[in-house]
Design an enzyme around this catalytic site. Structure first.
Site, PDB file in Angstrom:
ATOM      1  N   HIS A 327       0.868  -1.170   0.000  1.00  0.00           N
ATOM      2  CA  HIS A 327       0.000   0.000   0.000  1.00  0.00           C
ATOM      3  C   HIS A 327       0.905   1.219   0.000  1.00  0.00           C
ATOM      4  CE1 HIS A 327      -2.935   2.969   1.076  1.00  0.00           C
ATOM      5  NE2 HIS A 327      -3.900   2.076   0.974  1.00  0.00           N
ATOM      6  N   ARG A 347      -6.331  10.434  -0.411  1.00  0.00           N
ATOM      7  CA  ARG A 347      -5.976  10.936  -1.739  1.00  0.00           C
ATOM      8  C   ARG A 347      -7.239  11.165  -2.562  1.00  0.00           C
ATOM      9  NH1 ARG A 347      -2.662   6.418  -3.708  1.00  0.00           N
ATOM     10  NH2 ARG A 347      -3.170   5.411  -1.752  1.00  0.00           N
TER      11      ARG A 347
END
Ligand SMILES: Cc1cc2nc3c(=O)[nH]c(=O)nc-3n(C[C@H](O)[C@H](O)[C@H](O)COP(=O)(O)OP(=O)(O)OC[C@H]3O[C@@H](n4cnc5c(N)ncnc54)[C@H](O)[C@@H]3O)c2cc1C
Ligand code: FES
Lengths: 557, 246
Positions: A327, A347
């Site tokens: 990740h 994000r």
């Protein structure tokens, strides 16, 4: 620990470029996405999977010759925790229609549908019911639910693109068509999805999605799903029994070659016991706690890849295990939070990723493997990572942008869990960016299965992170909670049908384990390693030295 | 993670179940247990502050105050006397979600002891997640299911409130009943979701999907590259130009 003076200085560079970046966002200008060709180059050059020594061939078993992480190979090339000759399989402690190994999302979903189909269910799980990766998922669950802009067609394309077009089509078809149904199922069970006052589900982008289709329950989506499923299972306790702290250490077959139960180990009393079942569902999840290449991990304590070992010894092939998912955004600061996942939703909600100069170097919505590769590139070859006091490096994740884009209080509202956590460390993530680096996150591959969750062994079904295929070589965010609910439910139905219609009673045996041991010997593998691992080894070596009478079998005393 | 990294750090004394150990000052309580030589079986799940396996109570010498925390999220402090409460027996009402209503009657039927709440606030003080437990209990007693759900949303079900409740109530199980009632009966249902489920069941996408499944890799890549991407800042009403696959 709050940011040090040095880091606070560096944050000023992030602040200096922030307003220009906000303007760009508002205008809808994005950092360019990499082409498929550029993606491939980045992957091959920077992704940990392609590093020298990151893969090793398995020397025994049904996928002999397949090269995967050495950490997993070592466990595959290990002996059973139990000597088959020492166990009396006639002494059956529990008998059930459907035995489910693993009390995470997939296992619990399977329990519910199996029970609805009239089966008596037993869940055996390693820690407490719900201590699982499912509980930890934050970001969300994908499904095309908004017909005005999205459909399973686009979802299908996204899944394939993420998986490098290697995913078996039938599995992806099942995933994307069942997706809206499982979200509706969860809504009906009372999951508190984040919605508008009119009931419209909030959806966001995730890496690699072409439409906003990530549904969430604030920033604890997995916990909300897991606790709801668990509560429902507990409402049906009469038919769904749960054995906690009782991991499976071996599958049991019968004289017809069907899977017919498992050997469990009571972590507390240290007893082994035999469960006899008409069908078995394996849902033991992933393997982050094997710490491939020494990476930190986001996974829960019990994610030691046990199911892979059990299934493999029984003869089920492995696939897509050569691709490990890192990740991109695991916390690297402060030390106490190391490895902790910072959801992709940050994000998705608008935060840029930036180097030490406060510059963008990658679009924040590339698929995970690409995003991670670009982070590693920036920190190594380009040399623009941000050094931490502990000697690590990281990348800025500019969370305060969310506050500006979505309004004051947005960070706390959308990410309450992370907000509180960082606050405790003296960092206000609505005002200061976070420092992140790739962390070991997800087991893309696993045991081979089909869209009915059947494996090559009759009576043996697999679902969730332990299985491999649906995500191809790389899972997109939000498709795993989806995977475990879709395929968990299917596994429950398939197993209960099998128990009703096809299961054939027969004498239990562990001959496959004996055969496997023989094969190890023939391959010249002489070892005292045992598998499954069950728990990672975090004990203190200095203490161990003084445990003069302690005996360890693998990692467990 | 393994302990080598922290070896050189300053050590502080802590008391695990009354016994003194010296551990690096930057460790969480959970890692301090491991550093001290424990192999955790109970009391350790996610290691990330969400599963509630690691509820811990501690106290400092000379202080009357009982402090609480999640072992995986709390950094050790010198001289803390601590123990984990990894399990506490709890009541669990049994209900059929299809047959209940979001009312006070439902809550009381599943958990009659709810009405024993003294509003003493011990639960709120024992919550490591800083949840206003007493307030959600008050909401429960008023039958305000929405408020109960909202206030308890971040609950990790560690059980510390239940362990300390003088009225012997299991707050966190009442809370999850409240949240499920809210999610199912009070929050408006998503119409677009129901519509999509119907469309899928009617086979609306069947042909296009079967088409994709038969498409070769090169052509798929082409379709993939040409996908129209919903802009990140687009609002709810955004629709794509190409509507053939909707
Ligand atoms: C921090 C984090 C964040 C994530 N965020 C997202 C997200 O936003 N969206 C998304 O879609 N996915 C996300 N994922 C991935 C997703 O949560 C998992 O892949 C998925 O939940 C796995 O579900 P599972 O049921 O297969 O396994 P788990 O939920 O891990 O359950 C496996 C269970 O099996 C038990 N078990 C293990 N070994 C044995 C054994 N030998 N015998 C018996 N039981 C055993 C375990 O203790 C556990 O209870 C995230 C994962 C993590 C770690
Ligand atoms: S171990 Fe899960 S909350 Fe601490």
């Amino acid at each position: 620990m709050p940011y040090t003076r040095e880091l606070k200085e560096l944050i000023k560079k992030v602040e200096a470029t922030r307003s220009a970046r906000i303007e760009k966002k508002r205008r809808g200008e994005e950092f360019h996405l990499l082409s498929l060709k550029e993606r491939e180059e980045r992957l091959k050059k920077y992704h940990p999977d392609f590093k020298e020594g990151s893969r090793k061939e398995i020397r025994v078993g049904p996928s002999k010759g397949y090269a995967i992480s050495p950490e997993i190979v070592d466990l595959l090339e290990a002996k059973s925790r139990v000597n088959p000759d020492f166990i009396d399989l006639n002494k059956v402690t529990y008998e059930t229609d459907v035995l489910i190994l693993g009390g995470g999302g997939a296992g619990t979903a399977a329990a519910l549908t199996a029970q609805e189909n009239g089966a008596k269910v037993l869940i055996a799980t390693k820690l407490r019911h719900g201590d699982a990766n499912t509980m930890m998922a934050e970001g969300g669950i994908q499904a095309a639910t908004k017909g005005t802009k999205d459909s399973p067609y686009y979802h299908y394309l996204d899944v394939l693109g993420g998986g490098h077009f290697k995913n078996p089509p039938e599995l992806v078809y099942t995933l994307v068509t069942e997706a809206p149904k499982v979200v509706a199922w969860l809504e009906n069970l009372g999951c508190m999805f984040t919605k508008s006052p009119e009931g419209r589900l909030m959806t966001l982008h995730g890496g690699g999605t072409c439409r906003k289709r990530m549904h969430c329950a604030a920033d604890i989506t997995g916990a909300e799903i897991m606790r709801t499923l668990r509560d429902e299972a507990r409402n049906r306790a009469e038919h769904i029994k749960v054995l906690e702290f009782s991991p499976a250490v071996e599958l049991i077959l019968n004289e017809h070659g069907h899977c017919a139960g498992a050997v469990l180990y009571n972590l507390e009393t240290e007893e082994y016991s035999v469960v006899k079942a008409k069908a078995v569902v394996l849902a033991t999840g992933g393997s982050g706690r094997l710490h491939m290449q020494g990476f930190m991990t986001t996974n829960h304590y019990g994610a030691t890849g046990d199911g892979l070992i059990l299934g493999y010894r029984a003869g089920v092939k492995l696939c897509f295990l050569h691709a490990v998912q890192y990740h991109p955004t695991g916390a690297v600061f402060p030390e106490q939070a190391e490895g902790l996942l910072i959801t992709e939703k940050v994000r998705g909600a608008g935060a840029n990723v930036l180097n030490i100069e406060g510059e963008q170097f990658v679009n924040e919505r590339e698929p995970r493997d690409i995003e991670s590769s670009c982070f590693i590139r920036e920190c190594t070859e380009i040399g623009k990572g941000i050094p931490t006091p502990a000697g690590k490096v990281g990348i800025w994740l500019d969370s305060p942008m969310i506050e500006i884009l979505m309004g004051e209080g947005a960070v706390k509202r959308e990410f309450p869990g992370k907000f509180i956590l960082f606050k405790r460390f003296g960092i206000d993530i609505s005002k200061e960016p976070m420092l992140v680096y790739p962390t070991l996150h997800y087991q893309n591959g696993g045991l081979e299965y089909n869209s009915r969750c059947e494996t090559s062994v009759p009576g043996f079904f697999a679902a969730g992170e332990v299985s491999g295929g649906v995500h191809g070589e790389n899972r997109l965010m939000g498709n795993s909670l989806l995977d475990v609910t879709v395929f968990g439910r299917i596994a429950g139905v398939s197993a209960s049908l099998y128990a009703k219609e096809k299961a054939k009673d027969g004498k239990l045996n562990l001959d496959h384990v004996r055969r496997y041991h023989r094969e190890l010997e023939e391959a010249g593998i002489i070892t005292d390693r045992v598998a499954p691992m069950l728990l990672p080894d975090y004990s203190n070596p200095n203490v161990r030295e003084h445990q003069l009478t302690a005996h360890y079998l693998g990692t467990i005393r | 993670m393994p302990t080598e990294e922290v070896k050189k750090e300053e050590l502080v004394p802590i008391f695990i179940m009354g016994k003194r150990y010296e551990v690096p000052s930057s460790l969480t309580i959970q890692k301090a247990f491991e550093y001290a030589g424990y192999q955790l079986i109970r009391g350790c799940g996610c290691r990330g502050g969400i599963c509630g396996a690691c509820g811990t109570v501690y106290r400092f010498p000379g202080s009357y105050k009982i402090e609480v925390g999640l072992a995986c999220q709390t950094v050790v402090q010198p001289n803390m006397y601590l123990t984990q409460i990894p399990f506490f027996p709890a009541t669990k009402g049994v209900y059929d979600m299809e047959k209940i209503k979001p009312t006070i009657e439902t809550l009381v039927k599943a958990y009659p002891e709810l009405l024993r709440c003294l509003q003493c606030n011990t639960c709120t003080k024992s919550c490591p997640m800083d949840i206003e437990v007493m307030d959600y209990m008050a909401a429960a007693m008023r039958g305000d299911v929405a408020r109960l759900a909202e206030l308890s949303f971040d609950c990790v079900m560690c059980g510390l409130c239940t362990a300390r409740c003088p009225a012997e109530i299991c707050q966190y199980n009442i809370a999850i009943l409240g949240r499920r009632l809210y999610g199912k009966y009070i929050a408006p249902q998503a119409d677009h979701l129901a519509a999509m489920v119907k469309a899928v069941e009617k086979g609306k996408y069947e042909q296009m999907l079967r088409g994709l499944m038969d498409t070769d890799e090169e052509a798929l890549k082409d379709l993939y590259n040409k996908r129209e991407i919903e802009p990140e800042q687009a609002d709810e009403d955004w629709t794509p130009k190409d509507k053939t696959h909707l």
